[in-house]
Design a protein around this motif. Structure first.
Motif, short mmCIF file in Angstrom:
data_model
loop_
_atom_site.label_atom_id
_atom_site.label_comp_id
_atom_site.label_asym_id
_atom_site.label_seq_id
_atom_site.Cartn_x
_atom_site.Cartn_y
_atom_site.Cartn_z
N ASP A 155 0.84 -1.20 0.00
CA ASP A 155 0.00 0.00 0.00
C ASP A 155 0.88 1.26 0.00
O ASP A 155 2.09 1.17 -0.20
CB ASP A 155 -0.96 0.00 1.19
N ILE A 156 0.25 2.39 0.25
CA ILE A 156 0.96 3.66 0.18
C ILE A 156 2.09 3.75 1.21
O ILE A 156 3.10 4.44 0.98
CB ILE A 156 -0.04 4.84 0.38
N ARG A 194 5.17 2.91 -7.60
CA ARG A 194 4.31 4.09 -7.73
C ARG A 194 3.21 3.82 -8.76
O ARG A 194 2.04 4.17 -8.53
CB ARG A 194 5.15 5.30 -8.14
N ILE A 197 0.63 1.37 -7.20
CA ILE A 197 -0.25 2.02 -6.24
C ILE A 197 -1.29 2.89 -6.97
O ILE A 197 -2.44 3.03 -6.53
CB ILE A 197 0.56 2.90 -5.25
#
Length: 206
Positions: A155-156, A194, A197
């Protein structure tokens, strides 16, 4: 004078460098490889510090009516390590010849492939078997590509951790930081993570 009977000792490995010698008795002696003879005073002996070698056992003559026996030689072998597992699979290709552990101390015999594993570190070795010593322990990481912080998901937070690592390599990362599976952690991994996500059509790993 007649020779003493040739010993019929049995060696049973029980670790990566250890095992038990049984079928012996006082009056016998053994040596490992070309080492010094060791007198036997009991019916069994625990041997440690072993590698692939030979164990020679002999019954000493009494000096008056009997001569030393012929030597019995036991060949000790050592199992090879399991092949390294690629990350992200959640399973280890073990067989009934292996055993695994989550702490490197308590071992569980395998009956086949070890599957449905959570992410984390596992220890695998070929079990001791007869005169074959257990293999050296191999550490295997089960991980998700992109799981930079080791929490079992992508996740982030992983993107943030990887960005910090790229800027400052002292940041702690986990094996999943090698997002593209090329063996290095660099800007290419950050770019792919990136995009992942951002829900672009990219695949993590090799």
């Amino acid at each position: 004078k007649t020779k003493e009977a040739t010993p019929t000792a049995v060696f049973t490995a029980n670790g990566t460098d250890s095992g038990k010698l049984t079928g012996i008795a006082a009056g016998m002696k053994y040596r490992i490889g070309g080492g010094a003879w060791v007198d036997i005073t009991a019916t069994e002996a625990n041997l440690t510090g072993l590698s692939a070698c030979t164990i020679t056992i002999m019954k000493s003559g009494n000096g008056t009516t009997t001569l030393d026996s012929d030597e019995q030689t036991i060949t000790v072998t050592k199992a090879a390590k399991l092949l390294t597992l690629a990350g992200g699979k959640g399973s280890i290709p073990t067989t009934a010849a292996h055993e695994f552990s989550t702490d490197g101390t308590a071992w569980t015999p395998c009956t086949g492939a070890t599957e449905n594993l959570d992410t984390g570190k596992y220890y695998v070795r070929v079990k001791a078997n007869g005169t074959q010593l257990a293999s050296e322990t191999q550490e295997i990481d089960i991980f998700l590509y992109g799981d930079v912080n080791g929490d079992g998901k992508v996740d982030i937070d992983d993107l943030t951790r990887l960005r910090r690592y790229i800027a400052e390599s002292s940041t702690v990362i986990f094996p999943g930081a090698d997002v593209n599976g090329d063996g290095t952690v660099d800007i290419d991994d950050l770019t792919r993570l990136r995009r992942y996500i951002a829900e672009e059509a990219v695949v993590l790993g090799k």
